[in-house]
Design an enzyme around this catalytic site. Structure first.
Site, PDB file in Angstrom:
ATOM      1  N   LYS A 215       0.830  -1.216   0.000  1.00 46.80           N
ATOM      2  CA  LYS A 215       0.000   0.000   0.000  1.00 46.80           C
ATOM      3  C   LYS A 215       0.865   1.267   0.000  1.00 46.80           C
ATOM      4  CE  LYS A 215      -3.191   2.928   0.491  1.00 46.80           C
ATOM      5  NZ  LYS A 215      -4.296   3.180  -0.382  1.00 46.80           N
ATOM      6  N   CYS A 269      -3.832  10.726   1.414  1.00 43.44           N
ATOM      7  CA  CYS A 269      -3.097   9.492   1.126  1.00 43.44           C
ATOM      8  C   CYS A 269      -1.690   9.780   0.631  1.00 43.44           C
ATOM      9  CB  CYS A 269      -3.857   8.702   0.069  1.00 43.44           C
ATOM     10  SG  CYS A 269      -5.590   8.516   0.478  1.00 43.44           S
TER      11      CYS A 269
END
Ligand code: SAJ
Length: 438
Positions: A215, A269
């Site tokens: 991720k 993010c």
């Protein structure tokens, strides 16, 4: 493994789409949030965030009787943690003279603690929040062990990153490939069984730390790639080149895909996750750290561009168009546009800002006005900070009638110069170091 009832902790941009999608696929879902306003809004069948398609799914979830928003957990077959992992506002790390941001894991800690009294043998716990490498095994598993149960032996524990793109969450949630990293292969299998309820993309099992690293690697790669595009925009201005045209030509090469420069990198993010690597290993992350630095300083580059066009900014009136972190979303978190506004104000300018996706938002230190017209009316310069579709579609001659400004600074290449020039505007585009040929 079969799941009749699950708890999703955190009902934000990831938790709510996930919870409501599970509910519309036949699972009883308790959505848990610390914010009473969020709970009441959802239980009325309304939503507190803007995401295309989300409202319909939440309404269906509530009507099905499978979804309820609550403040407290209950026993369930599985628990999904989808809370924010921001960085600390008041503390920085330092390595070799460069500062770096530190992860604030308090929400994950308290979500894990809240599960402890309800955890039973055979349950599954999934962490979805983007987290520094080893969080599942070194932070979450020890907290859950306070239940007297051991991860991997008495209950399943896995990390499964969300990878959905804001603006397309409802589709990507179902269609994207999903990585499930278990603390044991059985935990990964249990996670696959759960997400198999609705995921149509490939489900790939691995270990928890690999899944965490996957991720962060994805978002870090994008950050580094945007940093190089931003650096190219600075170089292009220096060398009298139009970076957009140069990128278009470079991208004709079959193995090159340069991203777009802009006012910086925002959102919850990409501007946050690379710091998880830097904090965990500052001695091994020179490139990642410098890329963050380039993207974080891009708002300064924008302000210099405005200064070049406008001269001394003291008491100049500037209209800022767009405060969201990217086009066609209402999310203002870590937005480079807000940073640009703050920096313009530091130079003495009076800035009015307009964000069509959040007209009622209030941001500390920013003068947000209620309409596009009011923002631009008596501006000395108009700065385009977000490439929202509705800004791209503005009619230049109509805008010219509504403002006294004839100076446009376009930081996202959203406005086709010719039409705006024909309407009498002087258009300065970020990354363009020469007058564009038509
Ligand atoms: N940006 C540029 N130039 C570009 C592309 C983006 O300056 O060419 C800027 C945007 O304007 C924005 C920021 O970067 O400020 C991030 O936008 P984004 O669209 O690249 O990504 P996010 O943050 O909306 O979503 C990302 C996605 N990750 C990747 O594409 C690798 C998404 O798949 C993740 O699920 C999401 O982060 C997340 O939740 O981690």
């Amino acid at each position: 493994m079969k799941f009749a009832k699950i708890c999703v902790i955190g009902l934000g941009y990831i938790g709510l789409p996930t919870a409501s999608t599970f509910a519309t696929h036949g699972i009883q879902v308790l959505g848990v949030d610390v914010n009473q306003h969020v709970i009441e809004t959802l239980n009325r069948g309304e939503i507190h965030i803007h995401e295309p398609g989300l409202h319909d799914v939440v309404k269906k979830a509530i009507q099905s009787g499978n979804f309820k928003a609550v403040a407290k957990l209950e026993e369930a077959d599985a628990f999904i943690i989808a809370v924010p992992t921001p960085f600390k506002e008041d503390e920085l790390g330092e390595y070799n003279g460069m500062t770096y941001k530190l992860a604030d894991m308090r929400a994950v800690v308290s979500a894990a603690e809240s599960i402890v009294p309800f955890l039973r043998k055979g349950n599954l716990v999934i962490l979805e929040s983007t987290s520094p490498p080893r969080t599942t095994v070194d932070l979450v598993a020890p907290i859950l062990s306070h239940s007297g149960l051991a991860a991997g032996r008495d209950f399943h524990l896995a990390y499964s990153p969300e990878r959905v793109l804001p603006g397309q969450i409802m589709r990507e949630l179902i269609e994207n490939a999903r990585v499930i990293g278990g603390v044991t292969p059985e935990s990964a299998q249990a996670g696959s069984d759960l997400y198999g309820t609705f995921v149509k993309g490939q489900i790939i099992q691995t270990d928890a730390t690999t899944a965490e690293m996957v991720k962060i690697m994805e978002n870090t790669t994008r950050d580094v790639n945007i940093a190089i595009a931003n650096e190219f925009s600075r170089l292009a201005e220096k060398f009298g080149v139009d970076v957009w045209e140069a990128i278009r030509l470079a991208n004709l090469h079959p193995r090159i895909n340069i991203l777009s420069p802009g006012p910086g990198v925002g959102g919850h993010c990409i501007s946050v996750d690379p710091w998880f690597f830097v904090e965990a290993a500052p001695d091994l992350t020179t490139l990642i750290h410098h890329a963050r630095f380039v993207n974080d300083t891009q708002p300064h580059f924008v302000v210099n561009k405005v200064k070049q066009a406008l001269g001394d900014m003291k008491d100049k009136k500037i209209a800022a168009l767009g405060l969201a972190y990217k086009p066609d979303v209402d999310d203002l978190r870590e937005s480079p546009a807000t940073e640009v506004v703050h920096l313009l104000q530091k130079e003495g300018a009076h800035v009015k800002a307009w964000e069509p996706f959040k007209p009622d938002a209030s941001l500390p230190g920013i003068h947000m006005v209620g309409s596009f017209e009011e923002t631009i009316k008596d501006a000395d310069a108009i700065v385009l900070l977000v490439n929202h579709t509705e800004f791209r579609q503005l009619n230049p001659s109509e805008v010219a009638r509504k403002t006294k400004s004839r100076l446009l600074i376009d930081t996202v290449n959203g406005w086709k110069d010719e039409a705006w020039k024909n309407a009498g505007f002087d258009v300065r585009v970020l990354g363009v170091g020469k007058i564009r040929v038509a």
